[in-house]
Motif scaffolding. Sequence first.
Motif, PDB file in Angstrom:
ATOM      1  N   SER A 104       0.828  -1.206   0.000  1.00 56.06           N
ATOM      2  CA  SER A 104       0.000   0.000   0.000  1.00 56.06           C
ATOM      3  C   SER A 104       0.864   1.257   0.000  1.00 56.06           C
ATOM      4  N   GLU A 108       0.870   4.116  -2.809  1.00 53.02           N
ATOM      5  CA  GLU A 108       0.582   5.488  -2.403  1.00 53.02           C
ATOM      6  C   GLU A 108       1.664   6.430  -2.889  1.00 53.02           C
ATOM      7  N   GLN A 177      -6.173  11.253   1.827  1.00 47.79           N
ATOM      8  CA  GLN A 177      -5.283  10.629   2.805  1.00 47.79           C
ATOM      9  C   GLN A 177      -5.491  11.211   4.197  1.00 47.79           C
ATOM     10  N   ILE A 350      -0.774   5.649   4.333  1.00 43.39           N
ATOM     11  CA  ILE A 350      -1.704   4.526   4.234  1.00 43.39           C
ATOM     12  C   ILE A 350      -2.839   4.644   5.242  1.00 43.39           C
TER      13      ILE A 350
END
Length: 474
Positions: A104, A108, A177, A350
């Motif tokens: 992840s 990202e 985010q 994340i």
Amino acid sequence: MSQTIAFKSLALILTTWILTLGILSAQTAATDTWKLETLYRKQGDSMKGFLVEESAKQVVFKCIIRKPGAPTLLFTEIFDPKDVLRVEKLPEAERKILSSRLDSLAKERELLATSLKLLDPKTNQGKNIQEIVKLEKTSWPLPPQKTEALKYASQYFNLTTNSRPELAQLAAIQLEQVFSAYARTLPPKRKSFKPTSILLTRSLEDYQQALKGNSIQMGNPAYFDQKQNLVLCGSDLDRMNTQLEETAKHHQAELESLARRETDMKQLFKNKLPADYQNAFQENRKRIQQAEATNRELLRKTRLKLFERLYHEAFHAYLSNCVLDEADEELPRWLNEGLAQIFESAVFEIGELRVGHADKPRLEAIRLLVNQNSLPEIRTLLQAKADFFLVSHESTREVSEKMYLASWGLAFHLAFRSKVLSGNPLHDYARAIKGKQDPIAAFERLTGKSLDAFQKEHIQYLKTLRQDGTSPLQ
């Protein structure tokens, strides 16, 4: 000494969240939810990370370093098996969790890298904009009217900007985010809520026009209107990008001209260019390269400032719109602003939020005020009205900056040193503030100390606070 907040479940939403903040001292590195594997070498220090491969030929180990206030660092080392003493692996279920987090994180960062390239004047010349996030065309709702804008809709926010698509895409990614991190940190208390409207202007001039259109006078570059559930943020990033694009073209033309003149001179001197000519060409290239590097750094700092503002106001919006019960709870302005400053300098990865480091510029600024004996006292903070945090005129800027610094320092102390922002004490404090009780008496109940005693302790704490969030007093 990594300090991470990432909860799977919270029963007492706000109070449990603040309790967790209190636990996050530099002495409790175990609170980091990333469980890592350990590679022990026959010679040298051990390493924390993830075992990628282990065979008779080689041991591949991805080292993972997580420090307060810094993004997770990853690097891969390849060892000869005879140099490895042993590897302490995680149980398979926890290995899968760590592997998933690394995947992840890689995705990202790839997404962010792509979006940042779109804002780089040097790499974006002549390129079509990639569809990173879905943007819809709309109209700018504030003065100047009849301006085209772009909109991005999300669960927690609706972003509208009259800036360029690249910036709109990057802002949408960053805000996704941030709100994801807030939602994981303190899950929404309300079952239903309206997304916060976030308006990002293409220039500071548009921001000032928007303020005038709403009869607002302030020098702050961004603000959150609780009644309208609206965040308005000004930025010159769009204008700066346009200017740097033109500058980059000019620099490129200069370099091409230099190359042509150098070629001509080499032909004239039959490839034996005199040293003074060589030095002149090198100095001119160096000058252009340095100017480009300076521009890129200025763009990076401007972009960082913009998103710090968005993080800050997004915290206010999320706290007000999704968490606090307006009927019973209220955080005083200084605590709301202090915590928002802590989170604006946090690291988001994340959907996790990492805090606990003392932001260097703030730490240096607040220490200077302490040494000059000009930091607002806690009593002043507790009794301050909201106007003290607004820059309505240039003459009020200094007062506002001092109040923000003092709020940050006190919130940091309460969260990471005193650890009193927890459970029932905070619950009672929020109710006391909402009930308009005496703020000094409420604070003394929260800390369990007289205001004078806590003031002395607080000054000593700020004098000894280190950038990593630790203090000899802890």
